[in-house]
Each structure stands twice: as C-alpha cells, then as structure tokens.
Motif scaffolding. Structure first.
Motif, PDB file in Angstrom:
ATOM      1  N   PHE A  56      35.051  35.850  43.767  1.00 50.00           N
ATOM      2  CA  PHE A  56      35.821  34.935  44.601  1.00 50.00           C
ATOM      3  C   PHE A  56      37.298  35.048  44.247  1.00 50.00           C
ATOM      4  N   ILE A  57      38.142  35.126  45.256  1.00 53.42           N
ATOM      5  CA  ILE A  57      39.597  35.117  45.069  1.00 53.42           C
ATOM      6  C   ILE A  57      40.163  34.061  46.003  1.00 53.42           C
ATOM      7  N   LYS A  58      41.076  33.260  45.473  1.00 52.41           N
ATOM      8  CA  LYS A  58      41.744  32.259  46.305  1.00 52.41           C
ATOM      9  C   LYS A  58      43.246  32.411  46.153  1.00 52.41           C
ATOM     10  N   SER A  59      43.918  32.509  47.300  1.00 55.68           N
ATOM     11  CA  SER A  59      45.380  32.531  47.266  1.00 55.68           C
ATOM     12  C   SER A  59      45.887  31.352  48.094  1.00 55.68           C
ATOM     13  N   HIS A  60      46.943  30.737  47.587  1.00 56.91           N
ATOM     14  CA  HIS A  60      47.530  29.561  48.233  1.00 56.91           C
ATOM     15  C   HIS A  60      49.023  29.800  48.380  1.00 56.91           C
ATOM     16  N   HIS A  61      49.501  29.636  49.595  1.00 56.94           N
ATOM     17  CA  HIS A  61      50.920  29.810  49.897  1.00 56.94           C
ATOM     18  C   HIS A  61      51.353  28.543  50.626  1.00 56.94           C
ATOM     19  N   GLY A  62      52.240  27.785  50.001  1.00 58.16           N
ATOM     20  CA  GLY A  62      52.601  26.514  50.603  1.00 58.16           C
ATOM     21  C   GLY A  62      54.079  26.232  50.609  1.00 58.16           C
ATOM     22  N   GLY A  63      54.435  25.342  51.490  1.00 59.91           N
ATOM     23  CA  GLY A  63      55.802  24.869  51.604  1.00 59.91           C
ATOM     24  C   GLY A  63      55.775  23.390  51.923  1.00 59.91           C
ATOM     25  N   GLU A  64      56.918  22.844  52.217  1.00 59.80           N
ATOM     26  CA  GLU A  64      57.013  21.409  52.447  1.00 59.80           C
ATOM     27  C   GLU A  64      56.209  20.959  53.664  1.00 59.80           C
ATOM     28  N   PHE A  65      56.132  21.808  54.687  1.00 62.78           N
ATOM     29  CA  PHE A  65      55.495  21.366  55.930  1.00 62.78           C
ATOM     30  C   PHE A  65      54.230  22.144  56.278  1.00 62.78           C
ATOM     31  N   GLY A  66      53.602  22.735  55.276  1.00 63.05           N
ATOM     32  CA  GLY A  66      52.345  23.391  55.565  1.00 63.05           C
ATOM     33  C   GLY A  66      51.920  24.339  54.465  1.00 63.05           C
ATOM     34  N   TYR A  67      50.767  24.937  54.671  1.00 64.76           N
ATOM     35  CA  TYR A  67      50.254  25.893  53.700  1.00 64.76           C
ATOM     36  C   TYR A  67      49.295  26.868  54.385  1.00 64.76           C
ATOM     37  N   VAL A  68      49.035  27.952  53.697  1.00 67.20           N
ATOM     38  CA  VAL A  68      48.042  28.936  54.119  1.00 67.20           C
ATOM     39  C   VAL A  68      47.185  29.247  52.904  1.00 67.20           C
ATOM     40  N   ASP A  69      45.878  29.137  53.065  1.00 70.05           N
ATOM     41  CA  ASP A  69      44.929  29.490  52.016  1.00 70.05           C
ATOM     42  C   ASP A  69      44.048  30.628  52.513  1.00 70.05           C
ATOM     43  N   TYR A  70      43.837  31.591  51.645  1.00 69.54           N
ATOM     44  CA  TYR A  70      42.886  32.667  51.918  1.00 69.54           C
ATOM     45  C   TYR A  70      41.843  32.622  50.817  1.00 69.54           C
ATOM     46  N   THR A  71      40.581  32.598  51.204  1.00 68.84           N
ATOM     47  CA  THR A  71      39.512  32.684  50.226  1.00 68.84           C
ATOM     48  C   THR A  71      38.684  33.923  50.544  1.00 68.84           C
ATOM     49  N   TYR A  72      38.533  34.760  49.544  1.00 74.33           N
ATOM     50  CA  TYR A  72      37.828  36.033  49.680  1.00 74.33           C
ATOM     51  C   TYR A  72      36.545  35.964  48.854  1.00 74.33           C
ATOM     52  N   TYR A  73      35.432  36.305  49.470  1.00 78.37           N
ATOM     53  CA  TYR A  73      34.145  36.347  48.781  1.00 78.37           C
ATOM     54  C   TYR A  73      33.726  37.801  48.649  1.00 78.37           C
ATOM     55  N   LEU A  74      33.339  38.173  47.424  1.00 74.15           N
ATOM     56  CA  LEU A  74      32.959  39.553  47.143  1.00 74.15           C
ATOM     57  C   LEU A  74      31.522  39.597  46.639  1.00 74.15           C
ATOM     58  N   SER A  75      30.825  40.624  47.049  1.00 77.10           N
ATOM     59  CA  SER A  75      29.480  40.865  46.563  1.00 77.10           C
ATOM     60  C   SER A  75      29.366  42.354  46.268  1.00 77.10           C
ATOM     61  N   ASN A  76      28.926  42.680  45.064  1.00 67.86           N
ATOM     62  CA  ASN A  76      28.803  44.088  44.648  1.00 67.86           C
ATOM     63  C   ASN A  76      30.114  44.854  44.867  1.00 67.86           C
ATOM     64  N   ASP A  77      31.212  44.241  44.466  1.00 74.26           N
ATOM     65  CA  ASP A  77      32.554  44.836  44.564  1.00 74.26           C
ATOM     66  C   ASP A  77      32.991  45.125  45.992  1.00 74.26           C
ATOM     67  N   SER A  78      32.395  44.459  46.955  1.00 72.71           N
ATOM     68  CA  SER A  78      32.770  44.642  48.362  1.00 72.71           C
ATOM     69  C   SER A  78      33.127  43.302  48.990  1.00 72.71           C
ATOM     70  N   LEU A  79      34.110  43.334  49.845  1.00 75.97           N
ATOM     71  CA  LEU A  79      34.521  42.151  50.583  1.00 75.97           C
ATOM     72  C   LEU A  79      33.445  41.831  51.626  1.00 75.97           C
ATOM     73  N   VAL A  80      32.937  40.581  51.625  1.00 73.75           N
ATOM     74  CA  VAL A  80      31.892  40.214  52.576  1.00 73.75           C
ATOM     75  C   VAL A  80      32.297  39.059  53.491  1.00 73.75           C
ATOM     76  N   PHE A  81      33.268  38.242  53.052  1.00 78.95           N
ATOM     77  CA  PHE A  81      33.635  37.073  53.841  1.00 78.95           C
ATOM     78  C   PHE A  81      35.040  36.632  53.473  1.00 78.95           C
ATOM     79  N   VAL A  82      35.802  36.202  54.480  1.00 76.84           N
ATOM     80  CA  VAL A  82      37.131  35.648  54.254  1.00 76.84           C
ATOM     81  C   VAL A  82      37.284  34.404  55.113  1.00 76.84           C
ATOM     82  N   ASN A  83      37.803  33.347  54.493  1.00 74.18           N
ATOM     83  CA  ASN A  83      38.185  32.151  55.236  1.00 74.18           C
ATOM     84  C   ASN A  83      39.700  32.058  55.176  1.00 74.18           C
TER      85      ASN A  83
END
Length: 185
Positions: free
Chosen positions: A66-93
């Motif tokens: 699992f990897i989570k990145s958060h990018h935010g400012g005063e009026f909003g944010y962007v979050d990316y969550t990456y799910y990995l299985s067997n060293d492969s990307l399988v899902f992103v929110n």
C-alpha cells in the motif's frame, strides 16, 4: 455461427473482468483491515514527494502492499492510494476535494470564522461542513499497468468519460506510482 462464437467470447471476457474486480475488491478490503488494526509496517518517505506532498508506504512483513500520497493546500487536497499485490499495481483510488473558495470579503470573513470554530487543539481544521467545489472519488482497477475497469464519481454521482481520458489517467497514475516507488527506496 460467427455471431454466436463472438457473443460467447465477449460475455466470457466481461465475466472474467467482473470476477477479477471482485477479487481485487476483496484484496483492498483485506489491506484496509490491516491498516485499521495497525498490522502493517509504515515507512515515511525521507522527504516530500517530488509532486509536493506527503508519501507513506505500508508493508506486510517485507512486501510493499500500500502507498498513500497526500497533496494538500488551503482550499483542497488530492490523495492517491495505490494497492499492490505480488509487486504489481492492482488498484488505485484517486480522491480530489476542493473547498468552495471565498470570493467576496463577506465570504472570506465567514470562512475565517468557520476555521476558528472548527479547529481542534492540534491545529487540524474539520472542513466537513464547509461547502465543497469538487468531491471526486475515482477507482481504477489495473492489470499489467493497464486499466481494466474503473468507476468515476463526483459528489457520489457517476461521471461519464471518454476512452482517451481513461488511457491518459492510467498513464499518469502509473507514472506517479513508479516515481513513488523510486522515492521510497
């Protein structure tokens, strides 16, 4: 006869894709369960991401899941969550939230009052009752770094998009994922 064969091939592909996303959903739920119980080992990136945000990785024993990145400012944010299985990307929110920015002096005064009365002792502001400009919540299912299924929503309503937009989103998400992997080394 050809139409019948094509129909069987097409329906088998659709069924296989749905089964694959259900398995991915179960895996995502499993990882989320591990997150809730603090069963994963968390590693913070040494510095901010080159994208300008906070970056955390989570491991199940020695496997990155699992990897989570958060990018935010005063009026909003962007979050990316990456799910990995067997060293492969399988899902992103992908979650993008932007607050309705005050334009007039009166609106800015209301915003300042809101912040004062909704800030806790640690300095965290609860923006849940402030009007939103956007509330995007997109899910992408991956196989071999290609999107195999997706759900796009804004304010919990489905959003229609073109195939080119999904291809570009996939390229961007895979590129970010690879950069984050390098940043976590």
């Amino acid at each position: 006869m050809r139409i019948f064969i094509f129909f069987i091939f097409f329906t088998s592909q659709v069924f296989a894709q749905k089964v694959n996303t259900k398995e991915t959903d179960k895996y995502v739920d499993l990882i989320n369960g591990f997150l809730k119980t603090n069963s994963l080992i968390k590693k913070q990136a040494d510095s901010l991401s080159i994208y300008g945000g906070d970056l955390k990785a989570y491991y199940l024993k020695t496997k990155l899941v699992f990897i989570k990145s958060h990018h935010g400012g005063e009026f909003g944010y962007v979050d990316y969550t990456y799910y990995l299985s067997n060293d492969s990307l399988v899902f992103v929110n992908e979650k993008k939230v932007s607050l309705k920015e005050p334009i007039t002096e009166k609106e800015y005064g209301e915003y300042e009052r809101y912040v004062i009365f909704h800030t806790d002792k640690k300095g965290n502001v609860d923006y849940s009752k402030w009007p939103l400009g956007t509330d995007i919540n997109n899910d992408y299912y991956f196989k071999n770094n290609s999107v195999i299924s997706f759900q796009l929503r804004n304010f919990n309503k489905p959003v229609k998009t073109s195939e080119n937009e999904i291809i570009e989103a996939a390229k961007t998400l895979v590129s970010r994922y690879k950069v984050h992997l390098e940043e976590l080394k």
